[in-house]
Motif scaffolding. Structure first.
Motif, mmCIF file in Angstrom:
data_model
loop_
_atom_site.group_PDB
_atom_site.id
_atom_site.type_symbol
_atom_site.label_atom_id
_atom_site.label_comp_id
_atom_site.label_asym_id
_atom_site.label_seq_id
_atom_site.Cartn_x
_atom_site.Cartn_y
_atom_site.Cartn_z
ATOM 1 N N ARG A 256 0.825 -1.211 0.000
ATOM 2 C CA ARG A 256 0.000 0.000 0.000
ATOM 3 C C ARG A 256 0.864 1.268 0.000
ATOM 4 N NH1 ARG A 256 -4.682 2.747 -1.156
ATOM 5 N NH2 ARG A 256 -4.918 4.474 0.293
ATOM 6 N N VAL A 257 1.917 1.290 0.832
ATOM 7 C CA VAL A 257 2.797 2.463 0.884
ATOM 8 C C VAL A 257 3.525 2.652 -0.440
ATOM 9 C CG1 VAL A 257 4.829 3.451 2.011
ATOM 10 C CG2 VAL A 257 3.075 2.321 3.387
ATOM 11 N N MET A 258 3.973 1.559 -1.042
ATOM 12 C CA MET A 258 4.655 1.657 -2.335
ATOM 13 C C MET A 258 3.708 2.203 -3.399
ATOM 14 S SD MET A 258 7.691 1.169 -3.628
ATOM 15 C CE MET A 258 8.591 -0.118 -2.732
ATOM 16 N N TRP A 259 2.459 1.764 -3.364
ATOM 17 C CA TRP A 259 1.467 2.275 -4.307
ATOM 18 C C TRP A 259 1.242 3.774 -4.105
ATOM 19 C CZ3 TRP A 259 -3.484 4.399 -3.586
ATOM 20 C CH2 TRP A 259 -4.239 4.553 -4.751
ATOM 21 N N MET A 260 1.218 4.205 -2.819
ATOM 22 C CA MET A 260 1.061 5.638 -2.530
ATOM 23 C C MET A 260 2.242 6.440 -3.078
ATOM 24 S SD MET A 260 -0.312 5.483 1.416
ATOM 25 C CE MET A 260 -0.116 7.266 1.654
#
Length: 263
Positions: A256-260
């Motif tokens: 999720r953080v990488m996608w953000m």
């Protein structure tokens, strides 16, 4: 405030269960929450990480007391490893404070992926009998723990628990001892973020350096109440299973953080 209280409860339970400060879980949720509240993007990760570190000060005290009463804290190891950790905290806070938000997110996500794999492997690995190192080697490792913990806003258990397991410390003592590392790591990490963020403009108010005060209050109250419950559950629940569940959760949050970061 309800979101802060709920997130603080989760962090407190994890602090007691696994000896962590809860930061590896709280930081991604904080970043998403702060972004939804239109906090300045340029300092989004710094504020999330600093607030997480400040929260761990309260969580770690509660978790440490609970584990101490259960006889799970190796104070001899705490005395040996804390000095190096404190040096690392100042270095980590200084480096992270200068990083762009996207770079900070990518670093955080990559380390979460690494930590989840490491924790999954340690869940099925038996305790070794290799003695703990000493001297410069242990100081160097402790400094590394301080740097990484501050840069990911966590209490360091994702590194110290597998390390102690690999050097003859049993699972519950490794978790209890890691909970004792949490307070000095969080204290000096927070001081580093307050110092480096003191003169930064356009931070969300009210703040102390990079620490966002309303979130800190909500997280701290809930996590302190929840940490003893987590410590008691750790006495009855299977540690390997808990590690696997936590590892899967870390991997999902890392994605999720990488996608953000690249959205």
């Amino acid at each position: 405030m309800a979101c802060y209280l709920a997130l603080g409860t989760l962090g407190g339970l994890l602090a007691g269960l696994l000896g962590i400060g809860g930061g590896m879980i709280m930081v991604p949720f904080m970043a998403m929450l702060f972004q939804a509240q239109d906090h300045p993007y340029a300092t989004l990760m710094q504020v999330a990480l600093a607030t997480s570190m400040a929260t761990i000060m309260f969580t770690a005290i509660s978790s440490m007391r609970a584990h101490h009463k259960l006889g799970n804290v190796r104070w001899d190891l705490v005395k040996l490893m804390v000095p190096g950790m404190l040096v690392g905290c100042f270095l980590g806070a200084t480096v992270l404070s200068k990083m762009p938000t996207r770079a900070a997110k990518i670093f955080f996500a990559c380390f979460m992926f690494y930590s989840s794999i490491r924790m999954m492997r340690s869940a099925s690995r038996p305790t070794d009998t290799t003695p703990m190192p000493s001297g410069a080697r242990l100081f160097g490792f402790s400094t590394f723990v301080g740097i990484i913990s501050t840069m990911v806003g966590a209490g360091g258990a994702f590194i110290t628990v597998p390390y102690m397991n690999a050097h003859g410390v049993n699972g519950r003592q490794a978790i209890g001892t890691s909970s004792a590392f949490g307070f000095p790591l969080a204290l000096f990490g927070t001081i580093g973020y307050v110092w480096n963020g003191w003169s930064v403009p356009n931070l969300p108010a009210p703040h102390i350096g990079f620490v966002f005060v309303p979130a800190l209050i909500g997280f701290a109250v809930a996590s302190v109440l929840a940490a003893p419950l987590g410590a008691n559950l750790a006495q009855r629940l299977p540690i390997p299973t808990l590690k696997r569940v936590f590892a899967v959760l870390l991997m999902l949050l890392a994605a999720r953080v990488m996608w953000m970061a690249f959205r």
